[in-house]
Write a protein that holds these residues in place. Structure first.
Motif, short mmCIF file in Angstrom:
data_model
loop_
_atom_site.label_atom_id
_atom_site.label_comp_id
_atom_site.label_asym_id
_atom_site.label_seq_id
_atom_site.Cartn_x
_atom_site.Cartn_y
_atom_site.Cartn_z
N VAL A 41 59.60 42.14 30.36
CA VAL A 41 60.31 41.14 29.55
C VAL A 41 61.73 40.94 30.07
O VAL A 41 62.20 39.81 30.23
CB VAL A 41 60.31 41.56 28.06
CG1 VAL A 41 61.21 40.62 27.25
CG2 VAL A 41 58.90 41.55 27.50
N VAL A 42 62.43 42.05 30.32
CA VAL A 42 63.80 41.95 30.85
C VAL A 42 63.78 41.33 32.25
O VAL A 42 64.66 40.54 32.60
CB VAL A 42 64.47 43.33 30.87
CG1 VAL A 42 65.88 43.24 31.46
CG2 VAL A 42 64.54 43.92 29.48
N ALA A 43 62.77 41.66 33.06
CA ALA A 43 62.66 41.09 34.40
C ALA A 43 62.49 39.58 34.34
O ALA A 43 63.02 38.85 35.21
CB ALA A 43 61.49 41.72 35.14
N VAL A 44 61.77 39.08 33.35
CA VAL A 44 61.62 37.63 33.18
C VAL A 44 62.97 36.98 32.93
O VAL A 44 63.28 35.90 33.47
CB VAL A 44 60.63 37.32 32.04
CG1 VAL A 44 60.65 35.84 31.69
CG2 VAL A 44 59.23 37.75 32.42
N ILE A 45 63.81 37.63 32.13
CA ILE A 45 65.16 37.11 31.88
C ILE A 45 65.98 37.11 33.16
O ILE A 45 66.66 36.12 33.48
CB ILE A 45 65.87 37.96 30.79
CG1 ILE A 45 65.09 37.91 29.47
CG2 ILE A 45 67.31 37.50 30.60
CD1 ILE A 45 65.67 38.80 28.40
N VAL A 46 65.90 38.20 33.93
CA VAL A 46 66.65 38.28 35.18
C VAL A 46 66.19 37.22 36.17
O VAL A 46 67.01 36.57 36.82
CB VAL A 46 66.50 39.69 35.80
CG1 VAL A 46 67.15 39.75 37.18
CG2 VAL A 46 67.12 40.74 34.88
N ARG A 47 64.87 37.00 36.27
CA ARG A 47 64.36 35.98 37.18
C ARG A 47 64.82 34.58 36.76
O ARG A 47 65.12 33.74 37.61
CB ARG A 47 62.84 36.02 37.23
CG ARG A 47 62.24 37.21 37.91
CD ARG A 47 62.60 37.30 39.38
NE ARG A 47 62.23 36.14 40.16
CZ ARG A 47 62.43 36.02 41.46
NH1 ARG A 47 63.01 37.02 42.13
NH2 ARG A 47 62.07 34.95 42.11
N ALA A 48 64.88 34.34 35.45
CA ALA A 48 65.35 33.04 34.97
C ALA A 48 66.81 32.82 35.36
O ALA A 48 67.20 31.71 35.76
CB ALA A 48 65.18 32.95 33.46
N MET A 49 67.63 33.87 35.26
CA MET A 49 69.03 33.76 35.67
C MET A 49 69.14 33.64 37.19
O MET A 49 70.00 32.90 37.70
CB MET A 49 69.81 34.97 35.17
CG MET A 49 69.86 35.10 33.66
SD MET A 49 70.76 36.57 33.11
CE MET A 49 72.41 36.19 33.67
N ALA A 50 68.26 34.32 37.92
CA ALA A 50 68.30 34.26 39.38
C ALA A 50 68.00 32.86 39.90
O ALA A 50 68.53 32.43 40.92
CB ALA A 50 67.32 35.27 39.98
N ALA A 156 63.13 46.84 35.27
CA ALA A 156 63.29 45.38 35.27
C ALA A 156 63.90 44.89 36.58
O ALA A 156 63.49 43.85 37.11
CB ALA A 156 64.17 44.97 34.09
N VAL A 157 64.87 45.62 37.10
CA VAL A 157 65.48 45.24 38.39
C VAL A 157 64.44 45.27 39.50
O VAL A 157 64.35 44.35 40.33
CB VAL A 157 66.67 46.17 38.71
CG1 VAL A 157 67.18 45.90 40.13
CG2 VAL A 157 67.79 45.97 37.70
N PHE A 158 63.62 46.32 39.54
CA PHE A 158 62.58 46.43 40.57
C PHE A 158 61.56 45.30 40.44
O PHE A 158 61.17 44.68 41.43
CB PHE A 158 61.87 47.78 40.48
CG PHE A 158 62.73 48.94 40.91
CD1 PHE A 158 63.48 48.87 42.08
CD2 PHE A 158 62.81 50.09 40.16
CE1 PHE A 158 64.28 49.94 42.49
CE2 PHE A 158 63.59 51.17 40.56
CZ PHE A 158 64.34 51.08 41.73
N PHE A 159 61.12 45.03 39.20
CA PHE A 159 60.14 43.95 38.99
C PHE A 159 60.72 42.59 39.37
O PHE A 159 60.03 41.76 39.97
CB PHE A 159 59.69 43.93 37.52
CG PHE A 159 58.79 45.07 37.14
CD1 PHE A 159 57.88 45.59 38.03
CD2 PHE A 159 58.86 45.61 35.87
CE1 PHE A 159 57.05 46.65 37.68
CE2 PHE A 159 58.03 46.67 35.50
CZ PHE A 159 57.13 47.19 36.41
N ALA A 160 61.98 42.36 39.00
CA ALA A 160 62.60 41.06 39.27
C ALA A 160 62.90 40.87 40.75
O ALA A 160 62.86 39.75 41.26
CB ALA A 160 63.89 40.92 38.46
N ALA A 161 63.20 41.96 41.45
CA ALA A 161 63.57 41.85 42.87
C ALA A 161 62.38 41.48 43.74
O ALA A 161 62.51 40.67 44.67
CB ALA A 161 64.18 43.17 43.35
N GLN A 162 61.20 42.03 43.45
CA GLN A 162 60.01 41.77 44.26
C GLN A 162 58.79 41.54 43.37
O GLN A 162 57.85 42.35 43.36
CB GLN A 162 59.75 42.94 45.22
CG GLN A 162 60.79 43.12 46.30
CD GLN A 162 60.45 44.28 47.22
OE1 GLN A 162 60.32 45.43 46.78
NE2 GLN A 162 60.29 43.99 48.50
#
Length: 350
Positions: A41-50, A156-162
């Protein structure tokens, strides 16, 4: 043709035992699955900001780094600006709750209402403690909570990065010929989760602002803290708003019964706005879930996964709904699946 030989019967028994063992493992490791899902869920937020940074032609890895730094900067800025005020109000609120319970009990006694408010508050605390106990003593201790938060953010950082790395790993577990279907189901789930988060954040912010302003106008102490509680608990369908209203009404009773009545009216008005305006917006932007499904999803997730399940019940239901649509309704029954968001939206593949 069925295999009725002893060897065939033994294989069937082993398959059943394997599924039972898998179910038991999922149940026993419920806290771990909830932490993994929270990281997603947090990774989805990070990807949206990315994606905001990707519009400037920045490399994907650098965009994710900027998104993570921006998220921490926003949180740190809010804490720096409002931290002192909010913490002070929460301390004052915690100190007023026992007094508010006593005032409510005295008022009920004067009205001739035979209701033990103190016992009710203890029962509620025991229920919450019981749900928390399912998460483990360490997980709910001060150090455990901090550790879990760090683990969720790191995941979340790992999921969002790759994200493609983990999606490909899941697809490798899918039989040949079903990879495309699984990929569409994963993409739909990510899209629905992102749309739900956007609409839910708007709903929670609106509820927090309306509650804070309304309580301040009525004259209830610690209005900001109570408003933040209402906004945070808005993430939990049905049960969250009711739980958020309890401390507000108790504190209002310490002022006067009339103030408590106005607080009840305020929460009823806000719930009408939330139910008739904000909730349809969430369903339009994400998936169309019936109220009964959401209600029992909260109860079921709480029974199986404890308090973490209650907190994550709505996004879990959103993802579960999409997977049922794509993998069962469409593939097994051959019917048209309901896709998340407006029909004109294209499925995001990353």
């Amino acid at each position: 043709m069925t295999d009725d030989t002893p060897a065939g019967f033994a294989r069937k028994c082993l398959i059943v035992l394997a599924f039972v063992a898998l179910g038991a493992a999922i149940y026993m490791l419920g806290q771990l699955w909830m932490m993994i899902f929270a990281s997603i869920v947090v990774a989805v937020i990070v990807r949206a900001m990315a994606r905001l940074f990707l519009r400037f032609g920045i490399h994907d890895g650098i965009a994710v780094t900027f998104a993570v730094l921006s998220l921490f900067a926003i949180i740190a800025g809010l804490v720096w600006i409002f931290g002192g005020l909010i913490s002070g109000q929460f301390v004052a609120l915690a100190e007023r709750i026992p007094e508010a319970i006593d005032a409510t009990q005295r008022q009920f006694d004067s009205w001739g209402i035979d209701y033990d408010v103190e016992q009710a508050s203890r029962d509620l605390s025991e229920q919450i403690s019981g749900m928390s106990a399912r998460a483990g003593a360490f997980a709910m201790s001060a150090g455990g909570v901090i550790t879990n938060i760090v683990l969720v953010l790191a995941g979340a950082v790992f999921f969002a990065a790759q994200p493609s790395l983990y999606i490909e790993s899941i697809l490798r577990l899918v039989p040949r010929g079903r990879e495309a279907v699984a990929h569409i189901a994963i993409a739909d789930s990510a899209k629905a989760l992102g749309l739900w988060l956007q609409a839910q954040l708007l709903s929670s912010l609106t509820v927090a602002i309306l509650t804070t302003i309304g309580l301040w106008v009525i004259g209830v102490p610690s209005a900001t803290a109570l408003g933040l509680i209402a906004g945070a608990l808005d993430f939990i369908p049905f049960i969250g708003p009711v739980v958020a209203g309890i401390p507000a009404v108790l504190v209002a009773f310490s002022e006067s019964p009339q103030t408590a009545l106005w607080v009840v009216v305020l929460f009823l008005i806000i719930q009408q706005i939330q139910g008739n305006i904000l909730q349809p917006l969430i369903q339009k932007r994400s998936v169309d879930l019936s109220p009964a499904v959401l209600l029992f999803a909260v109860v079921g997730a709480g029974m199986v996964f404890g308090i973490m399940g209650v907190i994550l019940s709505a996004p879990l239901t959103v993802v579960g709904f999409v997977l049922v649509q794509r993998l069962y309704i469409e593939q097994v029954l051959g019917k048209t699946a309901k896709t998340p968001g407006p029909e004109s939206d294209e499925i995001e593949q990353t």
